[in-house]
Structures are given as structure tokens and as C-alpha cells.
Design a protein around this motif. Structure first.
Motif, PDB file in Angstrom:
ATOM      1  N   ILE A 114      -3.479   3.600  -1.969  1.00 14.01           N
ATOM      2  CA  ILE A 114      -3.503   2.750  -3.151  1.00 14.01           C
ATOM      3  C   ILE A 114      -2.710   1.577  -2.769  1.00 14.01           C
ATOM      4  O   ILE A 114      -1.968   1.614  -2.150  1.00 14.01           O
ATOM      5  N   GLU A 115      -2.949   0.570  -3.890  1.00 11.34           N
ATOM      6  CA  GLU A 115      -2.197  -0.725  -3.663  1.00 11.34           C
ATOM      7  C   GLU A 115      -1.367  -0.735  -5.126  1.00 11.34           C
ATOM      8  O   GLU A 115      -1.894  -0.460  -5.950  1.00 11.34           O
ATOM      9  N   ALA A 116      -0.102  -1.091  -4.931  1.00 11.24           N
ATOM     10  CA  ALA A 116       0.655  -1.196  -6.447  1.00 11.24           C
ATOM     11  C   ALA A 116       1.661  -2.253  -6.195  1.00 11.24           C
ATOM     12  O   ALA A 116       2.087  -2.686  -4.927  1.00 11.24           O
ATOM     13  N   ASN A 139      -9.836   8.496 -10.269  1.00 10.98           N
ATOM     14  CA  ASN A 139     -10.410   7.607  -9.124  1.00 10.98           C
ATOM     15  C   ASN A 139     -10.847   6.202  -9.820  1.00 10.98           C
ATOM     16  O   ASN A 139     -10.995   5.081  -9.151  1.00 10.98           O
ATOM     17  N   THR A 140     -11.696   6.616 -11.061  1.00  6.50           N
ATOM     18  CA  THR A 140     -12.307   5.495 -11.813  1.00  6.50           C
ATOM     19  C   THR A 140     -11.264   4.349 -12.140  1.00  6.50           C
ATOM     20  O   THR A 140     -11.447   3.241 -12.004  1.00  6.50           O
ATOM     21  N   GLN A 166       0.973  -1.198   0.101  1.00 10.65           N
ATOM     22  CA  GLN A 166       0.001   0.109   0.011  1.00 10.65           C
ATOM     23  C   GLN A 166       0.976   1.282  -0.055  1.00 10.65           C
ATOM     24  O   GLN A 166       1.945   1.486   0.594  1.00 10.65           O
ATOM     25  N   TYR A 167       0.428   2.218  -0.696  1.00 16.24           N
ATOM     26  CA  TYR A 167       1.097   3.532  -0.799  1.00 16.24           C
ATOM     27  C   TYR A 167       0.498   4.759  -0.508  1.00 16.24           C
ATOM     28  O   TYR A 167      -1.023   4.574  -0.734  1.00 16.24           O
ATOM     29  N   PHE A 168       0.940   5.696   0.246  1.00 17.47           N
ATOM     30  CA  PHE A 168       0.202   6.896   0.549  1.00 17.47           C
ATOM     31  C   PHE A 168       0.525   7.974  -0.267  1.00 17.47           C
ATOM     32  O   PHE A 168       1.708   8.514  -0.577  1.00 17.47           O
ATOM     33  N   PHE A 171      -7.443   1.253  -5.835  1.00 16.62           N
ATOM     34  CA  PHE A 171      -7.892   1.969  -4.891  1.00 16.62           C
ATOM     35  C   PHE A 171      -8.090   1.415  -3.695  1.00 16.62           C
ATOM     36  O   PHE A 171      -8.894   0.382  -3.712  1.00 16.62           O
ATOM     37  N   VAL A 172      -7.779   1.942  -2.529  1.00 12.38           N
ATOM     38  CA  VAL A 172      -8.130   1.439  -1.224  1.00 12.38           C
ATOM     39  C   VAL A 172      -8.989   2.555  -0.482  1.00 12.38           C
ATOM     40  O   VAL A 172     -10.134   2.252  -0.028  1.00 12.38           O
TER      41      VAL A 172
END
Length: 125
Positions: free
Chosen positions: A91-93, A40-41, A3-5, A49-50
Motif C-alpha cells: 500500500i501507499e500511505a 480492498n475497495t 510504500q508499506y508491506f 492500493f498498489v
């Protein structure tokens, strides 16, 4: 997945007000809102998207300070700054490169700087 901020900075100590928001060009504001919605979509469609949110300005902050032995609630941010965080995405990457790609897309949508950092992972027991 890590997860990233993604941090959306507000580049001025001046807080937005209803009056200052009305000074913005309505067409430019609408274009930014549409670009962020599209971003966002794309995040959601990719399963990246988290969570996301906008923050009220620092003047609304409360800081809880227990350093004197008893917790005190202060009606102020924990640090004075000429810039502040106005919003964020989690987000997750798969890796840093993918996170930077998403961050680039966010920066382009907002037409401004975005910082990205990985969240620390919980150590395995």
C-alpha cells in the motif's frame, strides 16, 4: 508517499488443504471474504492500493542457492518455520500512522495479526 508491506501470517506450520478449508464454517468464511473485499475497495477508493496477493504454502517453494559456486534449485523454503507468510498487500500511505490505520483495518477484516513495514526507498543519486 511511502510504500508499506502488510504481511498476513499463517500461524501454524500446518498448511491448509482442501479438506481443512471445508472444515471452516461457511458463514464465517463468507464474512471474512466480504470484509477483505470491503477493505480492498476502501484501499482502492483512497488511492492507497498498489498490489496484493495470496501465496501458496511453503511446501510449494523453491529456493535458489548459489553459495557453493553453482546455483542449486532446492524444492524447499529457505527457512523452516512454525509460521509463514500466507499473503500480503503493498500500500501507499503518507506516514507510519496512516499505514498502521490501514493495517488495523486489514487485521479487523481478517480477524488476525498483520505486520506492517515500510519498503526501503531508493537513495537519491
Amino acid at each position: 508517499m511511502t510504500q508499506y508491506f502488510l504481511t498476513v501470517p499463517h500461524d501454524s506450520a500446518d498448511e491448509p488443504t482442501m479438506a481443512s478449508m471445508q472444515e471452516a464454517d461457511p458463514a464465517e468464511l463468507a464474512a471474512v471474504i466480504a470484509a477483505v473485499d470491503e477493505f480492498n475497495t476502501a484501499l482502492k477508493d483512497a488511492g492507497a492500493f498498489v498490489f496484493a496477493g495470496g501465496l501458496y504454502p511453503p511446501s510449494t517453494a523453491k529456493t535458489v542457492d548459489p553459495t557453493s559456486g553453482e546455483p542449486r534449485v532446492l524444492d524447499e523454503p529457505f527457512v523452516e518455520a512454525s509460521q509463514y507468510v500466507g499473503g500480503f498487500w503493498i500500500i501507499e500511505a503518507a506516514d507510519d500512522a496512516a499505514a498502521v490505520d490501514w493495517t488495523t483495518r486489514a487485521a479487523m477484516a481478517l480477524q488476525g495479526r498483520i505486520e506492517v513495514r515500510a519498503l526501503q526507498e531508493v537513495p537519491e543519486a
